[in-house]
Design a protein around this motif. Structure first.
Motif, PDB file in Angstrom:
ATOM      1  N   ALA A   1     -78.678   0.515  30.315  1.00 39.62           N
ATOM      2  CA  ALA A   1     -78.031   1.686  30.907  1.00 39.62           C
ATOM      3  C   ALA A   1     -77.905   2.805  29.870  1.00 39.62           C
ATOM      4  N   PRO A   2     -79.034   3.261  29.337  1.00 45.16           N
ATOM      5  CA  PRO A   2     -78.949   4.285  28.287  1.00 45.16           C
ATOM      6  C   PRO A   2     -78.387   5.616  28.777  1.00 45.16           C
ATOM      7  N   ASP A   3     -78.422   5.876  30.073  1.00 45.84           N
ATOM      8  CA  ASP A   3     -77.936   7.142  30.619  1.00 45.84           C
ATOM      9  C   ASP A   3     -76.529   7.044  31.202  1.00 45.84           C
ATOM     10  N   ALA A   4     -75.836   5.942  30.963  1.00 48.24           N
ATOM     11  CA  ALA A   4     -74.489   5.770  31.513  1.00 48.24           C
ATOM     12  C   ALA A   4     -73.539   6.786  30.882  1.00 48.24           C
ATOM     13  N   ASP A   5     -72.559   7.203  31.664  1.00 48.23           N
ATOM     14  CA  ASP A   5     -71.555   8.146  31.200  1.00 48.23           C
ATOM     15  C   ASP A   5     -70.536   7.385  30.346  1.00 48.23           C
ATOM     16  N   LEU A   6     -70.494   7.689  29.051  1.00 43.08           N
ATOM     17  CA  LEU A   6     -69.591   7.020  28.120  1.00 43.08           C
ATOM     18  C   LEU A   6     -68.476   7.966  27.708  1.00 43.08           C
ATOM     19  N   ASP A   7     -67.270   7.455  27.580  1.00 46.36           N
ATOM     20  CA  ASP A   7     -66.176   8.299  27.107  1.00 46.36           C
ATOM     21  C   ASP A   7     -66.214   8.400  25.583  1.00 46.36           C
ATOM     22  N   LYS A   8     -65.300   9.175  25.033  1.00 41.61           N
ATOM     23  CA  LYS A   8     -65.277   9.438  23.592  1.00 41.61           C
ATOM     24  C   LYS A   8     -65.110   8.152  22.776  1.00 41.61           C
ATOM     25  N   GLY A   9     -64.246   7.250  23.230  1.00 40.85           N
ATOM     26  CA  GLY A   9     -64.020   5.996  22.517  1.00 40.85           C
ATOM     27  C   GLY A   9     -65.269   5.131  22.458  1.00 40.85           C
ATOM     28  N   CYS A  10     -66.017   5.079  23.553  1.00 43.02           N
ATOM     29  CA  CYS A  10     -67.268   4.306  23.579  1.00 43.02           C
ATOM     30  C   CYS A  10     -68.295   4.894  22.618  1.00 43.02           C
ATOM     31  N   ARG A  11     -68.427   6.196  22.619  1.00 46.71           N
ATOM     32  CA  ARG A  11     -69.404   6.832  21.710  1.00 46.71           C
ATOM     33  C   ARG A  11     -69.015   6.593  20.253  1.00 46.71           C
ATOM     34  N   LYS A  12     -67.728   6.630  19.954  1.00 42.88           N
ATOM     35  CA  LYS A  12     -67.266   6.372  18.588  1.00 42.88           C
ATOM     36  C   LYS A  12     -67.538   4.919  18.186  1.00 42.88           C
ATOM     37  N   THR A  13     -67.323   3.988  19.100  1.00 44.49           N
ATOM     38  CA  THR A  13     -67.602   2.578  18.815  1.00 44.49           C
ATOM     39  C   THR A  13     -69.085   2.361  18.560  1.00 44.49           C
ATOM     40  N   ILE A  14     -69.937   3.012  19.335  1.00 46.52           N
ATOM     41  CA  ILE A  14     -71.389   2.904  19.128  1.00 46.52           C
ATOM     42  C   ILE A  14     -71.758   3.421  17.743  1.00 46.52           C
TER      43      ILE A  14
END
Length: 156
Positions: A133-146
Motif C-alpha cells: 500500500a505505497p499510496d496509503a494516506d499516512l498521518d504525521k506519526g506514521c511518516r515519522k516512524t517510517i
C-alpha cells in the motif's frame, strides 16, 4: 511459510509482583480480623483478577503477514487485512508505544494493528505497508516512524 511475530510484552514480573502483593496484603488483613476484613479480602481478590485479565488480553496480540494479507488480533477476533485495499493509516498511542488503525477502501471500520506489542512489529508492519500500500494516506506519526525505521536500517 508465514510465522506470527513473537510477543514483546513481558508479563511475568508484573504478575508475580501483583500476586505476591495481593497475597501479603490479604493475609495481613485476614489476620487482623477487624470488622469488614472479609469484604476487603474479596475486593483485593477482584482487583487482582481484573489485573490478570488485562495482562491476559495484552498477551493475545497477534500479527502475521503472508503476501498482501496481514492477519491481526487485538483481543479475541482475527482479522485479515488486504494490503492492496489499505486506504488510510493512523497512529494511536498505547502504554507500550505507538500502534496503528488501518482503514480499507471497501470498509468504514478501523482495524487495530498492535505493532508495539510484538517484536519487530513496527518494521514488519511498515515493510508490509510500503510493499502493498505505497499510496496509503499516512498521518504525521506514521511518516515519522517510517523515517526512524529507515534511519536505523530496519526497512528500506
Amino acid at each position: 511459510m508465514a510465522h506470527p511475530l513473537e510477543s514483546s510484552y513481558r508479563w511475568r514480573t508484573p504478575v508475580v509482583v501483583a500476586s505476591v502483593g495481593a497475597l501479603v496484603t490479604a493475609s495481613l488483613v485476614a489476620e487482623s480480623q477487624v470488622a469488614g476484613w472479609l469484604a476487603v479480602v474479596l475486593l483485593l481478590l477482584a482487583l487482582w483478577l481484573a489485573f490478570l485479565g488485562v495482562v491476559w488480553l495484552r498477551t493475545r496480540s497477534f500479527m502475521m503477514h503472508d503476501g498482501p494479507m496481514l492477519k491481526v488480533r487485538r483481543f479475541r477476533e482475527f482479522v485479515q487485512l488486504d494490503g492492496r485495499k489499505v486506504e488510510q493509516v493512523r497512529e494511536t498511542s498505547s502504554p507500550n508505544g505507538p500502534c496503528y488503525r488501518v482503514r480499507l477502501t471497501d470498509d468504514d471500520r478501523h482495524y487495530y494493528v498492535p505493532a508495539a506489542m510484538l517484536q519487530t512489529g513496527h518494521s514488519t508492519f511498515f515493510d508490509w505497508l510500503q510493499t502493498w500500500a505505497p499510496d496509503a494516506d499516512l498521518d504525521k506519526g506514521c511518516r515519522k516512524t517510517i523515517e526512524n525505521l529507515q534511519t536505523r536500517g530496519l526497512i528500506e
